[in-house]
Design a protein around this motif. Structure first.
Motif, PDB file in Angstrom:
ATOM      1  N   LEU A  14       0.824  -1.216   0.000  1.00 30.62           N
ATOM      2  CA  LEU A  14       0.000   0.000   0.000  1.00 30.62           C
ATOM      3  C   LEU A  14       0.854   1.260   0.000  1.00 30.62           C
ATOM      4  CD1 LEU A  14      -2.857  -1.016   2.443  1.00 30.62           C
ATOM      5  CD2 LEU A  14      -2.947  -0.856  -0.044  1.00 30.62           C
ATOM      6  N   ALA A  15       1.977   1.223   0.677  1.00 33.57           N
ATOM      7  CA  ALA A  15       2.860   2.389   0.699  1.00 33.57           C
ATOM      8  C   ALA A  15       3.446   2.648  -0.680  1.00 33.57           C
ATOM      9  CB  ALA A  15       3.972   2.189   1.720  1.00 33.57           C
ATOM     10  N   LEU A  17       2.014   1.848  -3.537  1.00 28.24           N
ATOM     11  CA  LEU A  17       0.935   2.376  -4.365  1.00 28.24           C
ATOM     12  C   LEU A  17       0.647   3.830  -4.037  1.00 28.24           C
ATOM     13  CD1 LEU A  17      -1.666  -0.520  -4.499  1.00 28.24           C
ATOM     14  CD2 LEU A  17      -0.310   0.389  -6.382  1.00 28.24           C
ATOM     15  N   ALA A  18       0.669   4.176  -2.771  1.00 25.90           N
ATOM     16  CA  ALA A  18       0.411   5.552  -2.362  1.00 25.90           C
ATOM     17  C   ALA A  18       1.510   6.482  -2.846  1.00 25.90           C
ATOM     18  CB  ALA A  18       0.287   5.631  -0.841  1.00 25.90           C
ATOM     19  N   ALA A  19       2.722   5.990  -2.949  1.00 23.74           N
ATOM     20  CA  ALA A  19       3.834   6.815  -3.408  1.00 23.74           C
ATOM     21  C   ALA A  19       3.737   7.105  -4.901  1.00 23.74           C
ATOM     22  CB  ALA A  19       5.160   6.133  -3.093  1.00 23.74           C
ATOM     23  N   CYS A  20       2.945   6.345  -5.628  1.00 18.55           N
ATOM     24  CA  CYS A  20       2.820   6.542  -7.073  1.00 18.55           C
ATOM     25  C   CYS A  20       2.067   7.816  -7.420  1.00 18.55           C
ATOM     26  CB  CYS A  20       2.101   5.352  -7.714  1.00 18.55           C
ATOM     27  SG  CYS A  20       3.060   3.844  -7.683  1.00 18.55           S
ATOM     28  N   THR A  21       1.210   8.273  -6.544  1.00 18.15           N
ATOM     29  CA  THR A  21       0.436   9.465  -6.860  1.00 18.15           C
ATOM     30  C   THR A  21       1.253  10.700  -6.537  1.00 18.15           C
ATOM     31  OG1 THR A  21      -0.573   9.546  -4.685  1.00 18.15           O
ATOM     32  CG2 THR A  21      -1.731   8.295  -6.365  1.00 18.15           C
ATOM     33  N   GLY A  22       1.256  11.608  -7.456  1.00 19.48           N
ATOM     34  CA  GLY A  22       1.990  12.847  -7.251  1.00 19.48           C
ATOM     35  C   GLY A  22       1.030  14.000  -7.143  1.00 19.48           C
ATOM     36  N   ASN A  23       1.410  15.132  -7.660  1.00 17.32           N
ATOM     37  CA  ASN A  23       0.553  16.306  -7.632  1.00 17.32           C
ATOM     38  C   ASN A  23      -0.297  16.414  -8.885  1.00 17.32           C
ATOM     39  OD1 ASN A  23       1.478  17.118  -5.141  1.00 17.32           O
ATOM     40  ND2 ASN A  23       3.195  18.242  -5.994  1.00 17.32           N
ATOM     41  N   PRO A  37     -11.486  17.337   3.749  1.00 21.08           N
ATOM     42  CA  PRO A  37     -10.112  16.849   3.887  1.00 21.08           C
ATOM     43  C   PRO A  37     -10.059  15.508   4.616  1.00 21.08           C
ATOM     44  CG  PRO A  37     -10.500  18.659   5.388  1.00 21.08           C
ATOM     45  CD  PRO A  37     -11.730  18.520   4.549  1.00 21.08           C
ATOM     46  N   PRO A  38      -9.047  14.708   4.323  1.00 16.96           N
ATOM     47  CA  PRO A  38      -8.913  13.435   5.029  1.00 16.96           C
ATOM     48  C   PRO A  38      -8.789  13.670   6.533  1.00 16.96           C
ATOM     49  CG  PRO A  38      -7.311  13.591   3.243  1.00 16.96           C
ATOM     50  CD  PRO A  38      -7.986  14.911   3.342  1.00 16.96           C
ATOM     51  N   SER A  39      -9.452  12.823   7.307  1.00 15.43           N
ATOM     52  CA  SER A  39      -9.467  13.018   8.760  1.00 15.43           C
ATOM     53  C   SER A  39      -8.303  12.341   9.462  1.00 15.43           C
ATOM     54  CB  SER A  39     -10.785  12.511   9.339  1.00 15.43           C
ATOM     55  OG  SER A  39     -10.935  11.137   9.068  1.00 15.43           O
ATOM     56  N   GLY A  40      -7.354  11.858   8.727  1.00 15.11           N
ATOM     57  CA  GLY A  40      -6.189  11.237   9.353  1.00 15.11           C
ATOM     58  C   GLY A  40      -5.301  10.582   8.309  1.00 15.11           C
ATOM     59  N   PRO A  41      -4.179  10.043   8.745  1.00 21.77           N
ATOM     60  CA  PRO A  41      -3.247   9.447   7.793  1.00 21.77           C
ATOM     61  C   PRO A  41      -3.798   8.196   7.116  1.00 21.77           C
ATOM     62  CG  PRO A  41      -2.492   9.103  10.039  1.00 21.77           C
ATOM     63  CD  PRO A  41      -3.671  10.015  10.108  1.00 21.77           C
ATOM     64  N   VAL A  42      -4.666   7.456   7.793  1.00 19.57           N
ATOM     65  CA  VAL A  42      -5.229   6.246   7.200  1.00 19.57           C
ATOM     66  C   VAL A  42      -6.159   6.608   6.049  1.00 19.57           C
ATOM     67  CG1 VAL A  42      -6.680   4.233   7.638  1.00 19.57           C
ATOM     68  CG2 VAL A  42      -5.000   4.938   9.336  1.00 19.57           C
ATOM     69  N   GLU A  43      -7.008   7.605   6.251  1.00 19.39           N
ATOM     70  CA  GLU A  43      -7.920   8.019   5.191  1.00 19.39           C
ATOM     71  C   GLU A  43      -7.155   8.655   4.033  1.00 19.39           C
ATOM     72  OE1 GLU A  43     -11.968  10.652   4.454  1.00 19.39           O
ATOM     73  OE2 GLU A  43     -11.161  10.450   6.476  1.00 19.39           O
ATOM     74  N   ALA A  44      -6.129   9.436   4.323  1.00 15.60           N
ATOM     75  CA  ALA A  44      -5.320  10.039   3.266  1.00 15.60           C
ATOM     76  C   ALA A  44      -4.621   8.962   2.442  1.00 15.60           C
ATOM     77  CB  ALA A  44      -4.294  10.987   3.865  1.00 15.60           C
ATOM     78  N   THR A  45      -4.108   7.932   3.101  1.00 14.01           N
ATOM     79  CA  THR A  45      -3.465   6.833   2.386  1.00 14.01           C
ATOM     80  C   THR A  45      -4.487   6.063   1.567  1.00 14.01           C
ATOM     81  OG1 THR A  45      -1.816   6.650   4.130  1.00 14.01           O
ATOM     82  CG2 THR A  45      -2.057   4.757   2.668  1.00 14.01           C
ATOM     83  N   GLY A  46      -5.667   5.864   2.115  1.00  9.58           N
ATOM     84  CA  GLY A  46      -6.729   5.177   1.378  1.00  9.58           C
ATOM     85  C   GLY A  46      -7.114   5.918   0.109  1.00  9.58           C
ATOM     86  N   ARG A  47      -7.244   7.232   0.206  1.00 10.60           N
ATOM     87  CA  ARG A  47      -7.561   8.021  -0.988  1.00 10.60           C
ATOM     88  C   ARG A  47      -6.438   7.941  -2.010  1.00 10.60           C
ATOM     89  NH1 ARG A  47     -10.419  13.701   0.866  1.00 10.60           N
ATOM     90  NH2 ARG A  47     -12.103  12.762   2.053  1.00 10.60           N
ATOM     91  N   ALA A  48      -5.199   7.986  -1.534  1.00 10.26           N
ATOM     92  CA  ALA A  48      -4.072   7.907  -2.453  1.00 10.26           C
ATOM     93  C   ALA A  48      -4.023   6.558  -3.150  1.00 10.26           C
ATOM     94  CB  ALA A  48      -2.761   8.156  -1.700  1.00 10.26           C
ATOM     95  N   VAL A  49      -4.314   5.498  -2.432  1.00  3.04           N
ATOM     96  CA  VAL A  49      -4.335   4.162  -3.033  1.00  3.04           C
ATOM     97  C   VAL A  49      -5.463   4.064  -4.049  1.00  3.04           C
ATOM     98  CG1 VAL A  49      -4.767   1.719  -2.562  1.00  3.04           C
ATOM     99  CG2 VAL A  49      -3.209   3.002  -1.109  1.00  3.04           C
ATOM    100  N   ASP A  50      -6.646   4.579  -3.705  1.00  2.00           N
ATOM    101  CA  ASP A  50      -7.763   4.563  -4.650  1.00  2.00           C
ATOM    102  C   ASP A  50      -7.412   5.298  -5.932  1.00  2.00           C
ATOM    103  OD1 ASP A  50      -9.338   3.120  -2.936  1.00  2.00           O
ATOM    104  OD2 ASP A  50     -10.446   4.858  -2.175  1.00  2.00           O
TER     105      ASP A  50
END
Length: 59
Positions: A14-15, A17-23, A37-50
């Motif tokens: 997951l990390a 995959l999350a690193a693949c998204t840029g700006n 806005p994401p309510s925490g690091p887990v939700e932010a990572t989930g959005r980045a993975v999606d």
């Protein structure tokens, strides 16, 4: 040790995959992050993975 390794493997995946998204977020993604806005690091990572998965295989 095997249990720890088995637990950390999905996190590593997951990390990466999350690193693949840029700006290069779309306008809608930027609006969503501003309005809700994401309510925490887990939700932010989930959005980045999606977003990373959607870029590989769009819905």
């Amino acid at each position: 040790m095997r249990l720890v390794r088995a637990a950390l493997m999905p996190m590593l995946l997951l990390a990466t995959l999350a690193a693949c998204t840029g700006n290069d977020r779309s306008f809608g993604e930027r609006v969503r992050d501003t309005v809700d806005p994401p309510s925490g690091p887990v939700e932010a990572t989930g959005r980045a993975v999606d977003r990373a998965v959607d870029r590989v295989r769009p819905n």
